[in-house]
Design an enzyme around this catalytic site. Structure first.
Site, short mmCIF file in Angstrom:
data_model
loop_
_atom_site.label_atom_id
_atom_site.label_comp_id
_atom_site.label_asym_id
_atom_site.label_seq_id
_atom_site.Cartn_x
_atom_site.Cartn_y
_atom_site.Cartn_z
N SER A 109 0.82 -1.22 0.00
CA SER A 109 0.00 0.00 0.00
C SER A 109 0.85 1.27 0.00
CB SER A 109 -0.94 0.00 1.22
OG SER A 109 -0.20 -0.11 2.42
N HIS B 255 1.77 5.36 6.33
CA HIS B 255 1.52 5.94 5.02
C HIS B 255 1.81 7.44 5.04
CE1 HIS B 255 -0.87 2.18 5.17
NE2 HIS B 255 -0.51 2.09 3.91
N ASP C 219 -2.25 6.68 11.96
CA ASP C 219 -1.46 6.05 10.89
C ASP C 219 -0.14 6.80 10.72
OD1 ASP C 219 -0.36 5.00 8.61
OD2 ASP C 219 -2.11 5.31 7.34
#
Length: 458
Positions: free
Chosen positions: A209, A440, A437
């Site tokens: 990802s 990312h 998060d």
């Protein structure tokens, strides 16, 4: 004997003597030289004229021929030597005056150097020649630049999880930092220039990802210069592609977080096959530029693990050292590349792992507003990087290792944290109720710089 008889005898003897002398004179050989350089002797014996030929080339003529041949050979050798010396001197002088000082972005020369590299050491970001000239992309600093970002968060190809400002993040300075390399400059991303270099080519980013994070950045960097009717998206199994129709260029993403195959077998168990890759690799054939990444998923453990069993050959393994498994998986990938791809047709870049700022239970990146100025200690080299370097060293295929780990480690401010999804004002007042998060990256943001580096390398 009387006097008359004696006189007669003496006369006969004298006549015989004269005859013998005359005969000797007549039989004497006559040496004659012909016009063609051949000698012959002519003699008269028994009233017959006999001509004896004896071929003999003048030694002087032979010596003259040999001397002339040797002289010509020496003159030809000298001419060739001075010709090549003059050509080399002229070429070097002209090249230096025309191109000036070396730049790591002189594409054609660096491309061939890269394709023909036989060095046992892994090239970390710069080529050997660039390294000798003091240019190291991974060494430098982040500088604030008001002219950034190169696109805005309204780009239609961005996932919700990375559009941090749209999701309610109140600050935007994280979008305005660019990386200034030490000893050289990374050119600002030029969308038309990039598409021009990639005309009639396919570039594919393969990985997890975070690699999709980078793919979305690259698509947003180029899509703004393409009319709406001249761009489109297509989907094929685990892959998706953005097409710039007028350039016949595709920018693709292929999902393969382990590179090797993960399948459900044995009663719905997740089996990570360390020696199987064809199901994923079939998407990679025919691509001109491949950018790989695989690291994060190998370190997942316990409840976060993405597999139940490892499999190698016919053997199953419940547990295995993660770095041993990673090395086996990368080796399978390396063998496939060596056997199936041609370095004259395909370029491969392996992007190093993206750093996480997940300490303090994922809150290390929350409310961070600017990059770190310096590290409090020497940055730790991830084990995955050491394993990757070891595998790349013995490959036949030249793979370019792009180190983004060091430069991104400064950017604790660039993660979505709680802004990975849209949040209302009252929800932002209670951030502890939501996951943070710190893996990312917000877009626009740090991956844009990775792609500026990628564009420079290409």
């Amino acid at each position: 004997m009387n006097a008359h008889g004696l006189r007669t005898r003496n006369l006969r003897s004298f006549s015989l003597s004269l005859s013998l002398q005359d005969s000797k004179k007549k039989s004497m050989n006559t040496l004659i030289t012909r016009n063609d350089g051949i000698e012959y002797r002519k003699s008269c014996r028994n009233g017959k004229e006999v001509v004896n030929l004896r071929r003999r080339y003048f030694n002087s003529q032979i010596l003259l021929s040999l001397h002339a041949t040797f002289t010509l050979a020496v003159m030809a050798s000298s001419f060739l030597f001075f010709f090549f010396f003059f050509f080399y001197f002229f070429f070097v002088t002209f090249s230096s005056s025309f191109y000036g000082d070396f730049s790591p972005f002189e594409l054609e020369e660096e491309e061939q150097l890269w394709l023909d590299s036989k060095d046992d050491e892994v090239n970390m970001v710069q080529s050997r020649r660039a390294s000798q000239n003091g240019c190291d992309f991974s060494a430098g600093k982040w500088v604030f630049d008001q002219s950034y970002p190169l696109y805005d968060s309204s780009c239609p190809y961005l996932s919700t999880a990375v559009t941090c400002r749209k999701n309610g993040r109140p600050d935007s300075d994280y979008e305005k930092w660019k990386w200034k390399a030490q000893g050289c400059s990374i050119p600002r991303f030029d969308a038309l220039g990039f598409l021009g270099r990639m005309r009639r080519k396919r570039i594919m980013l393969v990985g997890d990802s975070i690699m999709r994070n980078q793919w979305e950045s690259l698509v947003c960097l180029v899509q703004g210069v393409i009319p709406t009717a001249r761009k489109k998206m297509t989907y094929n199994g685990l892959s998706m592609a953005f097409h710039a129709l007028d350039f016949e260029t595709s920018i693709e993403f292929s999902w393969a977080p382990f590179l090797v195959e993960l399948k459900k077998e044995l009663g719905n168990k997740r089996i990570l096959h360390l020696d199987l890759i064809e199901e994923n690799a079939r998407y990679w054939k025919g691509v001109d530029v491949l950018v790989f990444d695989s690291a994060h998923w190998w370190t997942h453990s316990d409840k976060w693990s993405s597999w139940d069993l490892y499999m190698e050959g016919n053997a199953y393994f419940k547990t295995m050292n993660p770095m041993v498994a990673y090395q086996k998986g990368l080796t399978t990938w390396a063998k496939w590349v060596d056997l199936n791809l041609d370095p004259q047709k395909t370029r491969i870049i392996f992007r190093s792992m993206s750093p996480k700022h997940n300490r303090e239970n994922g809150w290390k990146c929350y409310k961070q507003r600017e990059p770190l100025e310096a590290f409090s200690h020497q940055p730790h080299v991830p084990e995955q990087m050491l394993v990757l370097q070891g595998v790349l060293r013995w490959m036949r295929f030249p793979v370019y290792l792009q180190d983004i780990t060091t430069i991104s480690a400064y950017r604790r401010d660039g993660h979505p944290s709680i802004y990975a999804k849209a949040m209302k004002e009252e929800q932002r007042q209670q951030p502890g109720n939501y996951a943070s998060d710190c893996s990312h990256w917000c877009l626009p943001g740090v991956p844009d710089i990775w792609n500026e580096m990628l564009s420079a390398l290409l």
